[in-house]
Write an enzyme that holds these catalytic residues in place. Structure first.
Site, short mmCIF file in Angstrom:
data_model
loop_
_atom_site.label_atom_id
_atom_site.label_comp_id
_atom_site.label_asym_id
_atom_site.label_seq_id
_atom_site.Cartn_x
_atom_site.Cartn_y
_atom_site.Cartn_z
N ARG A 129 79.57 75.69 46.83
CA ARG A 129 80.68 74.97 46.22
C ARG A 129 81.87 74.98 47.17
O ARG A 129 82.08 75.96 47.91
CB ARG A 129 81.02 75.73 44.94
CG ARG A 129 82.10 75.14 44.07
CD ARG A 129 81.56 74.09 43.21
NE ARG A 129 82.52 73.70 42.19
CZ ARG A 129 82.70 72.45 41.80
NH1 ARG A 129 81.99 71.46 42.31
NH2 ARG A 129 83.57 72.16 40.85
N THR A 160 78.64 62.73 41.72
CA THR A 160 77.68 63.84 41.78
C THR A 160 76.25 63.29 41.84
O THR A 160 75.99 62.17 41.39
CB THR A 160 77.86 64.82 40.60
OG1 THR A 160 79.23 65.22 40.57
CG2 THR A 160 76.99 66.05 40.70
N ASP A 202 88.66 69.73 39.99
CA ASP A 202 87.84 70.53 39.07
C ASP A 202 88.54 71.84 38.69
O ASP A 202 88.07 72.57 37.83
CB ASP A 202 86.46 70.83 39.68
CG ASP A 202 85.45 69.73 39.31
OD1 ASP A 202 85.73 68.92 38.42
OD2 ASP A 202 84.37 69.70 39.93
N SER A 222 82.58 74.29 37.94
CA SER A 222 81.77 73.07 38.02
C SER A 222 80.95 72.89 36.75
O SER A 222 80.63 73.86 36.07
CB SER A 222 80.81 73.20 39.21
OG SER A 222 79.90 72.14 39.24
N1 GLY Z 1 82.62 67.79 40.48
C1 GLY Z 1 81.89 67.78 39.30
C2 GLY Z 1 81.47 69.14 38.91
O1 GLY Z 1 81.23 69.97 39.76
O2 GLY Z 1 81.41 69.42 37.74
#
Ligand code: GLY
Length: 539
Positions: free
Chosen positions: A85, A352, A394, A423
């Protein structure tokens, strides 16, 4: 070899005996199959698919972003989780988006301050070094070829370009790749060439971490962001590291279900599954109003508890407690009480990307990867062909302030230097008697959580095959707004029954996209989601 790319049915499936790749892009799925056919394993193929998706689905994901990889490794019989991430730059702070005492949310969504430190390349390299058999340059070859020789713009990507055209047309990088000589956005079927991205991937060579995070490329990224008013520095890039995390697990109706721990929302999927208890689904149908009403209440409770989720390096997330039988029973009881959140418009985004791979040796990989909303920060570094994420959105821009997905910002998820934003991405692998039997993952913001949940319930509890599980109409409730989003393909009598029960129902064309593969000895069935398009290929 079976190759199936359907365009008109609600979901598309393939069957095979040995290996399978299902992805939100037929060319990316084929890139994975190509690596498997050359003797690579599921992790080699997963790296190839990630890089290829970053070319063909660059509105959703790419090397400017980050993701989660869940791996079932046949030799050890264990499940592994890799977190790559993005992280907040070291100069980020909880108040960085406050202007004149008020949150300026747009700064977290578009432009240089929205950009978090990318983790994609570090993650792919870590996976390949631990489990792969091929060199990075070998698995990158299909992506380089796609970017250099050109590929047809998919209907989904054409929609991404058209939805964001006014903004991305201002950016010279996007203009060169996604617009024709007259300045019009490319359409579905037009050939896209991304020569600078091809060169960037080629420059990563066989030592992508050194080349991306520590040398000229890092200096180019940091200089570009500094010139444009961003915070990310060469030090932020050099100090990025992915994290191997123990997956979290729940025993559900005879299955061992594994998913990613925080900062993923895999725990929310498990908590909702756990709240169903042993016999709560007996005698109900997959689209029946009593079942859906129960699902709505449990989703609501799961999202209320999600407020406690964040980067575990900064916040203690009580995941063992949240998944304990005592809490699941209490949460189920709480779920029966209504919680009214503020009324907000529905968020709809198709950013995504997800894919799944099963190889001949029985290894299973699910990856969800993202640059966040469509085309991330809407910035491309033109010389690198690198699209920058807007993952800072986020985080909670400020407590109580909703993000692009209308998820209300919590204190746990406030911004701090080096922190990973919470996320919704929730890759999932289910085992029965120690053998993997099902893999799923999805894209589309918080609808990932409820989409993966419903496809898992449909497959494991309602015994539907992956094609049917993925195609079934879905619902979504995220606690706030206090509203059930229902796909318009849901039978009208069901929607009417939910309204009569007192639910505020909002019909939407579609809710995210989910891929799934069911795994039995010599028999793999995979389905991609026609809501977004994709490919399912097998061998
Ligand atoms: N960027 C979307 C997620 O990670 O939830």
């Amino acid at each position: 070899m079976i190759v199936l790319v359907a365009v008109s049915s609600p979901a598309a499936a393939a069957e095979s005996h040995h290996a399978m790749v299902v992805a939100e892009g037929d060319l990316a799925a084929k890139a994975g199959l190509e690596i498997l056919e050359r003797g690579g394993n599921a992790v080699d193929a997963a790296v190839a698919v990630s890089l290829a998706l970053g070319v063909t689905n660059s509105g959703s994901c790419g090397i400017g972003g980050g993701g989660f990889m869940l791996i079932y490794w046949a030799k050890t019989g264990r499940v592994y989780g890799l977190d790559y991430r993005e992280r907040a730059p070291s100069a980020a702070s909880a108040t960085m988006y406050i202007r004149d005492g008020k949150p300026a949310e747009e700064l977290a969504r578009t432009g240089p301050l929205a950009v978090a430190v990318p983790g994609e390349i570090a993650g792919l390299d870590a996976a390949l070094r631990r489990f792969g058999t091929m060199r990075f340059g070998q698995v990158a070859a299909p992506a380089i070829k796609l970017a250099r020789d050109g590929f047809p713009l998919s209907p989904h990507m054409a929609r991404d370009v058209s939805l964001t055209a006014t903004t991305i047309a201002q950016d010279p990088g996007f203009r060169a790749v996604f617009f024709d000589a007259a300045g019009s956005p490319l359409k579905a079927g037009d050939t896209v060439y991304d020569h600078n991205l091809a060169t960037l991937i080629e420059r990563l060579g066989d030592d992508p971490v050194k080349n991306f995070y520590h040398r000229e490329i890092a200096a180019e990224i940091a200089a570009y962001l500094k010139d444009h008013g961003g915070l990310l520095t060469v030090h932020d890039l050099a100090s990025y590291a992915p994290v191997w995390r123990d997956p979290i697990h729940l025993e559900h109706h005879g299955y061992d279900v594994y998913t990613m721990p925080p900062p993923s929302s895999g725990g929310v999927v498990l908590e909702i599954l756990g709240m169903f208890g042993p016999s709560h689904m007996e005698g109900v149908g997959v689209d029946s109003p009593p079942y859906l009403a129960q699902l709505i209440e449990l989703m609501r409770q799961g999202f209320i508890d999600r407020d406690q989720y964040a980067d575990p390096a900064y916040v203690t997330v009580p995941i063992a407690y949240l998944l304990s039988p005592a809490h699941l029973a209490e949460a189920r009881a709480n779920a029966l009480h209504r919680h009214n959140g503020p009324a907000l418009a529905a968020a709809h985004d198709h950013g995504t990307s997800n894919f799944a791979v099963v190889d001949q040796a029985g290894n299973v990989v699910d990856v969800t990867t993202t640059i966040n909303t469509i085309f991330g920060a809407k910035m491309m570094i033109p010389s690198l062909g690198l699209i920058l994420n807007n993952e800072m959105d986020d985080f909670s821009v400020a407590p109580g302030v909703p993000n692009a997905f209308k998820l209300i910002g919590s204190k746990a998820n406030e911004i701090a230097p080096g922190k990973r934003p919470l996320s919704s991405m929730s890759p999932l692998i289910a085992l029965r008697k120690g053998r993997p039997i099902f893999v799923a993952g999805g894209s589309g913001g918080p609808t990932i959580i409820t989409g993966v949940l419903q496809v898992t319930l449909d497959s494991l509890d309602f015994d539907l095959d992956p094609e049917r599980s993925v195609a079934e109409p879905r619902i979504h409730h995220q606690a706030a707004p206090d509203m059930v989003f229902v796909e318009s393909s849901m039978p009208t009598r069901t929607t009417d029954a939910l309204r009569r029960m007192g639910y505020k129902v909002k019909l939407v064309p579609e809710l995210g996209a989910v891929n799934a593969i069911s795994i039995a000895p010599g028999e793999l069935r995979g389905a991609f989601d026609q809501r977004k398009g994709g490919g399912a290929v097998g061998d």
